[in-house]
Design an enzyme around this catalytic site. Structure first.
Site, PDB file in Angstrom:
ATOM      1  N   GLY A   1      64.236  43.191  77.160  1.00  8.43           N
ATOM      2  CA  GLY A   1      64.380  42.339  78.340  1.00  8.43           C
ATOM      3  C   GLY A   1      64.700  43.125  79.598  1.00  8.43           C
ATOM      4  O   GLY A   1      64.290  42.763  80.704  1.00  8.43           O
TER       5      GLY A   1
ATOM      6  N   GLU B   1      38.520  53.886  91.986  1.00  6.53           N
ATOM      7  CA  GLU B   1      37.717  55.115  91.894  1.00  6.53           C
ATOM      8  C   GLU B   1      36.863  55.121  90.620  1.00  6.53           C
ATOM      9  O   GLU B   1      36.670  56.147  89.975  1.00  6.53           O
ATOM     10  CB  GLU B   1      38.605  56.357  92.008  1.00  6.53           C
ATOM     11  CG  GLU B   1      39.285  56.392  93.370  1.00  6.53           C
ATOM     12  CD  GLU B   1      39.811  57.749  93.773  1.00  6.53           C
ATOM     13  OE1 GLU B   1      39.244  58.757  93.327  1.00  6.53           O
ATOM     14  OE2 GLU B   1      40.775  57.778  94.559  1.00  6.53           O
TER      15      GLU B   1
END
Ligand SMILES: Cc1cc2nc3c(=O)[nH]c(=O)nc-3n(C[C@H](O)[C@H](O)[C@H](O)COP(=O)(O)OP(=O)(O)OC[C@H]3O[C@@H](n4cnc5c(N)ncnc54)[C@H](O)[C@@H]3O)c2cc1C
Lengths: 253, 377
Positions: free
Chosen positions: B338, B361
């Site tokens: 968490g 890219e």
């Protein structure tokens, strides 16, 4: 006026220190090394004096292993004009370094020698003072301000020192030894083009024998131990319990 | 084969690490939370010469090897991926000039780019042309007054912040990719409009813009030769992909380092996480992926400095390092539980920031296409 500035290669301050399993020393294998932060401040001060036109030449010097040339190169990239490497693979401590520096002071005749007040590896806080004793020059240690009056023409320098509970300003007659405290300045970062140009600046390598000194430490390192692991705290439910614990467990009341 | 770095390369790595750890790191969380553009961090790098890392000293660059540059880019990404993205986009623009420009254009622009005075952007992608830029519709027509540019580019990093744009446009729509040319267009040119920056998953401090053009620029704005734009762009991207691989490495290494430290501190069921085999194996896999990604990236960087073509090497590096970064940042969230999902720690930011490296890219699919075509031809 020529400024000699001493730099030391130490473990990078960001690195978490590990002790060798046999407690013989700090473990330096594959550990990142860097210029001692107080030496960075010393280099910065020297370079600023040069930029102000007070210093005519800044010479960086280190006493240490071959790899310490990395730190000299950093000093050159930051603005030192040339460098001197006193190469030694011995374990060099304050007195050894101070002896080598004293010889260089004799050879180079600087108006000002700037050193860090201490190195963050051994925390000795001695080299500057020992150098002053060996050379017989006045010292201004723990400097938070350095003012070369009349731009060096009247041969005086005022050093403001950080002392317990305040500041003290002393006036010294050149040549002098200054050691830097944390608040003297904020060192700049090296510029990439200057890092490349630093390679072309002169770097002289000398041995301690060339200088006629012995730099090996006279003390013997017996053992290094990491600080005790921090114990977790406890939560108490009332003031009474706290007082009870302080009295009976911690026995501080 | 030699697996050691030169003194110069190490000095660049150190210099990049120092400024990134002391300046960029402090701004990274703020940029991510506020979506403010990474101006201060970018400027700090510019003042120290980082904007000219891809350039030779002839144009006031630094003549560092591509490996040295890779190591520096990696450090920047380690501490702030958004700043890294803006920096590498700048390199795409200056590489375009370096590869495609005339001597005069190089002299006019590159020294100021290296000095951190001019920020560039690289404008290739359009709403209708991403993976296949040859399908672009932006046009430039020769008129009496100069070149008349019309069309829209989007997802352009640095966009409105850039002092100049390298814009790719069709000068001969009939000639396919051979009809593409590049133009150097300065900010403030009349007829350029910037939409507000896109809201994105990660790299929130590095803005991307849609930019539309209906402007006339002088003949001198044509970058190099007419019709050479596509080959320039492809060469630029071959180089740029090595930098994206480096950026992936930087983010991945940050996630790995944090995970390793966390796994040693966090105690669950009576022992540190790293002593549970299930977690230790994850760490071993992350470590292995990272090591392998470094090797292909440094190899691609090394080939980039050779006279050989290195399209395959750079595609391999970009593909592998970006996919490794995805795996490593995902595992980093998992190892942190968490805490990894909460914005209190930078782990979830690494996870979001890494995601783009598989897309821009050239997507991972496009890298496979480049590699696949080359090895089967
Ligand atoms: C943060 C960010 C920054 C960017 N910065 C810039 C910039 O500075 N300059 C610039 O010009 N562009 C920039 N881009 C654009 C980026 O390069 C494109 O988004 C990218 O190339 C993909 O193009 P697309 O989005 O049009 O996807 P599409 O081309 O529509 O692709 C969609 C999907 O189809 C897949 N696909 C496409 N073709 C094939 C095929 N032949 N075979 C198999 N699969 C295929 C793709 O891999 C992808 O998964 C940026 C984008 C982002 C998100």
């Amino acid at each position: 006026m020529k400024v000699l500035v001493a730099v030391k290669r130490v473990i990078d301050y960001n690195v978490k220190i590990r002790v060798k399993p046999d407690n013989s020393d700090v473990d330096l294998t594959n550990v990142k090394m860097a210029m001692n932060p107080f030496c960075e401040i010393a280099v910065e001060e020297a370079v600023r004096l040069k930029e102000k036109g007070v210093a005519t030449e800044v010479v960086a010097v280190t006493v240490g292993p071959k790899a310490a040339q990395e730190q000299l190169r950093t000093a050159l990239a930051l603005g030192a004009d040339r460098a001197i490497h006193v190469e030694s693979d011995e374990r060099v401590e304050s007195l050894g370094a101070a002896k080598a520096l004293a010889k260089l002071v004799e050879e180079e005749q600087p108006g000002l020698v700037i050193l860090g007040k201490q190195a963050i590896d051994t925390d000795n806080n001695q080299t500057g003072q020992m150098l002053a004793a060996l050379t017989g020059l006045p010292q201004g240690t723990f400097a938070s301000e350095v003012v070369v009056s009349g731009d060096g023409t009247d041969g005086k320098v005022q050093v403001t020192r950080e002392i317990d509970g305040g500041l003290q300003t002393v006036e010294l007659t050149l040549p002098v030894i200054v050691t830097t405290d944390l608040r003297l300045n904020e060192p700049r970062y090296a510029k990439l083009p200057d890092i490349m140009k630093a390679k072309k600046k002169p770097l002289d390598v000398k041995s301690p024998a060339d200088l006629g000194v012995e730099v090996a430490s006279k003390t013997q390192l017996l053992k290094v131990e990491p600080p005790a692991e921090r114990q977790g705290g406890v939560k108490v439910s009332s003031v009474d319990e706290l007082v009870d614990k302080l009295k009976n467990e911690a026995k501080v009341l | 084969m030699n697996f050691t770095f030169t003194d110069d390369e190490i000095a660049f790595q150190d210099a990049a690490k120092k400024v990134s750890a002391e300046v960029l790191k402090n701004n990274a969380k703020h940029y991510d939370e506020t979506r403010e553009f990474c101006s201060d961090s970018l400027k700090a790098l510019g003042e120290l010469g980082f904007w000219g890392m891809n350039l030779p000293s002839e144009y006031d660059g630094v003549d560092i090897s591509s490996i040295g540059m890779t190591l520096a880019v990696e450090e920047v990404a380690y501490y702030c991926a958004a700043t890294c993205s803006s920096l590498t986009a700048h390199f795409l623009s200056t590489d375009s000039i370096l590869i495609g420009g005339t001597k005069q254009q190089k002299q006019d622009f590159l020294p100021r780019c290296a000095a951190g005075e001019l920020l560039g952007a690289f404008a290739l992608t359009e709403p209708g042309a991403g993976s296949n830029p040859a399908e672009m519709r932006t046009k430039a027509t020769r008129t009496e007054e100069g070149w008349h540019l019309t069309g829209t580019k989007h997802y352009i990093t640095n966009g409105a912040y850039a002092d100049f744009l390298v814009v790719y446009a069709k000068t001969d729509p009939e000639a396919g990719h051979k009809g593409i040319s590049a133009f150097l267009i300065e900010r403030g040119t009349e007829g350029i409009e910037y939409a507000s920056p896109e809201k994105t998953l990660g790299l929130r401090g590095s803005h991307i813009y849609e930019i539309s053009f209906d402007c006339v620029v002088p003949e001198s704005a044509l970058l190099g030769e007419e019709g050479a734009g596509f080959s320039t762009a492809m060469e630029v991207l071959d180089r740029g992909r090595v930098e994206i691989a480096a950026m992936s490495l930087g983010i991945a290494r940050a996630a790995y380092d944090d995970s390793l430290a966390w796994s040693k501190d966090r105690v669950v069921s009576g022992k540190p996480l790293c002593r549970h085999q299930g977690i230790q194996w994850k760490l071993a896999e992350m470590h292995t992926q990272l090591e392998a990604a470094k090797m292909v990236t440094y190899k691609a960087a090394d080939s980039r400095d050779s006279d050989r073509r290195f399209s395959v090497e750079s595609a391999v590096a970009k593909l592998f390092a970006s996919e490794a970064a995805a795996m490593i940042t995902d595992n980093a969230v998992q190892i942190h539980g968490g805490y990894g999902y909460s914005s209190d720690l930078p782990i979830e930011r690494y996870y979001r920031d890494a995601r783009i490296t598989r897309i821009f890219e050239g997507t991972s699919e496009i890298q496979k296409l480049i590699i696949g075509r080359a090895i089967t031809s």
